[in-house]
Design an enzyme around this catalytic site. Sequence first.
Site, PDB file in Angstrom:
ATOM      1  N   HIS A  92       2.417  -0.648 -10.096  1.00 22.38           N
ATOM      2  CA  HIS A  92       1.735  -0.055 -11.294  1.00 22.38           C
ATOM      3  C   HIS A  92       2.277  -1.002 -12.438  1.00 22.38           C
ATOM      4  O   HIS A  92       1.558  -1.162 -13.551  1.00 22.38           O
ATOM      5  CB  HIS A  92       1.722   1.480 -11.547  1.00 22.38           C
ATOM      6  CG  HIS A  92       0.835   2.233 -10.477  1.00 22.38           C
ATOM      7  ND1 HIS A  92      -0.575   1.951 -10.179  1.00 22.38           N
ATOM      8  CD2 HIS A  92       1.153   2.936  -9.199  1.00 22.38           C
ATOM      9  CE1 HIS A  92      -1.008   2.627  -9.337  1.00 22.38           C
ATOM     10  NE2 HIS A  92       0.206   3.309  -8.616  1.00 22.38           N
TER      11      HIS A  92
ATOM     12  N   GLU B 272      -3.927   0.911  -7.383  1.00 25.35           N
ATOM     13  CA  GLU B 272      -3.367   1.490  -6.191  1.00 25.35           C
ATOM     14  C   GLU B 272      -2.920   0.285  -5.228  1.00 25.35           C
ATOM     15  O   GLU B 272      -2.140   0.297  -4.420  1.00 25.35           O
ATOM     16  CB  GLU B 272      -3.840   2.624  -5.439  1.00 25.35           C
ATOM     17  CG  GLU B 272      -4.216   3.893  -6.403  1.00 25.35           C
ATOM     18  CD  GLU B 272      -3.021   4.307  -6.931  1.00 25.35           C
ATOM     19  OE1 GLU B 272      -1.950   4.331  -6.124  1.00 25.35           O
ATOM     20  OE2 GLU B 272      -3.209   5.080  -8.010  1.00 25.35           O
TER      21      GLU B 272
ATOM     22  N   HIS C   5      -3.055  15.955  -5.985  1.00 22.05           N
ATOM     23  CA  HIS C   5      -3.990  15.443  -6.633  1.00 22.05           C
ATOM     24  C   HIS C   5      -5.179  16.390  -6.897  1.00 22.05           C
ATOM     25  O   HIS C   5      -5.794  16.320  -8.124  1.00 22.05           O
ATOM     26  CB  HIS C   5      -4.686  14.163  -5.848  1.00 22.05           C
ATOM     27  CG  HIS C   5      -3.652  13.120  -5.998  1.00 22.05           C
ATOM     28  ND1 HIS C   5      -2.470  13.406  -4.828  1.00 22.05           N
ATOM     29  CD2 HIS C   5      -3.435  12.039  -6.366  1.00 22.05           C
ATOM     30  CE1 HIS C   5      -1.836  12.257  -5.015  1.00 22.05           C
ATOM     31  NE2 HIS C   5      -2.105  11.472  -5.838  1.00 22.05           N
TER      32      HIS C   5
ATOM     33  N   TYR D 196      -7.559   5.925  -3.449  1.00 22.17           N
ATOM     34  CA  TYR D 196      -6.574   5.119  -2.441  1.00 22.17           C
ATOM     35  C   TYR D 196      -7.264   4.703  -1.161  1.00 22.17           C
ATOM     36  O   TYR D 196      -6.652   3.963  -0.595  1.00 22.17           O
ATOM     37  CB  TYR D 196      -5.826   6.350  -2.048  1.00 22.17           C
ATOM     38  CG  TYR D 196      -4.985   6.985  -3.231  1.00 22.17           C
ATOM     39  CD1 TYR D 196      -3.694   6.403  -3.659  1.00 22.17           C
ATOM     40  CD2 TYR D 196      -5.315   8.168  -3.739  1.00 22.17           C
ATOM     41  CE1 TYR D 196      -3.167   6.858  -4.809  1.00 22.17           C
ATOM     42  CE2 TYR D 196      -4.624   8.681  -4.950  1.00 22.17           C
ATOM     43  CZ  TYR D 196      -3.578   8.085  -5.431  1.00 22.17           C
ATOM     44  OH  TYR D 196      -2.877   8.492  -6.249  1.00 22.17           O
TER      45      TYR D 196
END
Length: 578
Positions: free
Chosen positions: A312, A336, A438, A448
């Site tokens: 990231h 991701e 999350h 994801y």
Amino acid sequence: MFPNISQVQASLVTAGFDQEARQNASTFDRTRFSADTVRQLEKLLYIGDSALEDDQDLMDLTNIITKMDSRYSKGKVCLKKKCYNFEPDLVRILAESRNYAELYWAWDGWRDEVGKPAREDYKEYVRLKNKAAIANDQSDAGAYWRSWYEVDDLKADVLKLYNELKPFYEQLHAYVRRKLYNVYGSKYINLEGGIPAHIFGNMWAQEWQNLLDICEPFPGKPSVDITPSLKAKSYDALRMFEEADSFFTSIGLSPMPPEFWNHSMIEKPNDGRDVVCHASATDFLNQKDFRISMCTDINQINFITIHHEMGHIAYFMQYKDQPVIYRDGANPGFHEAVGDALALSVLTPQHLHTVGLLDEIANDTQADINYLMSVALEKISLLPWIVLVDLWRWDVFNGTIPDTEYNQAWWKLRMEYQGIVPPTERSEMDFDPASKYHIAVDVPYVRYFIANILQFQFHEALCTAAGHTGPLHKCDIYQSTQAGTLLSNMLKLGSSVPWPVAMEKITGQRQMSAKSLVKYFEPLMEFLEKENAKSNETIGWPNTEWKPEAPPAWTNSSATTTMSLTMLLMCLFVFWNI
């Protein structure tokens, strides 16, 4: 439990800025504007929660999300006056124990602590998120989240890809179910049913790599488990981060800047503060301040997580010169996928040997199958979990799942997609979805799944650029500046172009495809099909009515005896089956 006034005020200030920018962007006649200018103005029109016109609504939503976040970060499970944090305490218990009762105690205690209390908060959260979505020209919050991907029907695209990979997951599930049956027996495992959710070595049964010790196809072959090596070589959190940084610089990407090393939180503070330990990366948008927050534990999973989070940061640093509106991934899954694609190289025995964390490399088929199993227990096990998390939320947001059926619908999806059952009866007094970070803190999850597909496409493209020949699962792009240049050229685009254009930069393709993933795991898929056929395993979980026996109560006083007996039986089983 409530945020201080500065957090609420910050959300109001941000909303005021976003609303003013939106108003300004909507006043232009864009007929003669360039496509790029139109794209930037379009991005200013859709402003998420800031679109809520009533300040009280925004304050209430901020309070609810922060309250759920605080509950999650401060959550503790207690027994006999001793309390256990989620990280590292409960995570370690779930990873290391094979005691059915102890695992259930940790699993259920966490849900009692952070799940149940969130139910009423979540109902109001859904109402306010939907109100914000409507203010962004979408029918509900799920539709708003899906709109970020700039495709006609994201749900259909995701389910099409998942159904292509479902047979692989079902073969893995059948293989793992048999191994767990050998440990826990028929009281707790039915060879035609779902598997109890708490015995996978993970709080949500989303990743199964902590089961490698009982699922390794060929015991005795060198395994890719660097946790003992990390500890033997006295690695600490800082050294693990430095090792990850050296991987990125080896392919020509920029090193982490001073601000990263000075301001990141890479260990849990020892001053008594309650912090969110869930690993995350942040771009402060000033072109130099990028940080990771993580409570690092010295093990292989954290070693890989560090590379993922640093992916990231690498993305942030590459697109830092774009206009602020474009400083984001080409779509949420891209962010991701980058770190995960690089981790596929980091995980290889060749790479771990090169950096001194693996003593020997076994170049034979059995060692390859062991390695692929270790990767599949992380990545293939994850696929149905990712899909169901946002299928549940999308149906909650659009009203298909009423608030009176939150938990029932959750476990129906877990059975349908994962083949997993609760270890004990669950009811609408429980709210198990909020045990996942999350969900508790308002982070969309389908990214994801997109990342799990894209990472293998990226990996294959980078391996080609690096000149790799041979099986895809053996490729390591370490020290390949050609691969780094190809990656960098895509990362620099940020979100300035539609994601298919960015994807074409690196892969030469504009469509997501599962072909690279299938190619990577092909030897393991063939192995699983043969092994499951040999032992006449049921593929899938047709016995949907079966439920495991309730676990016995857990008390710490029985830990030593029970654990020792369990481990002894496991060792005898492995010995008899070599």
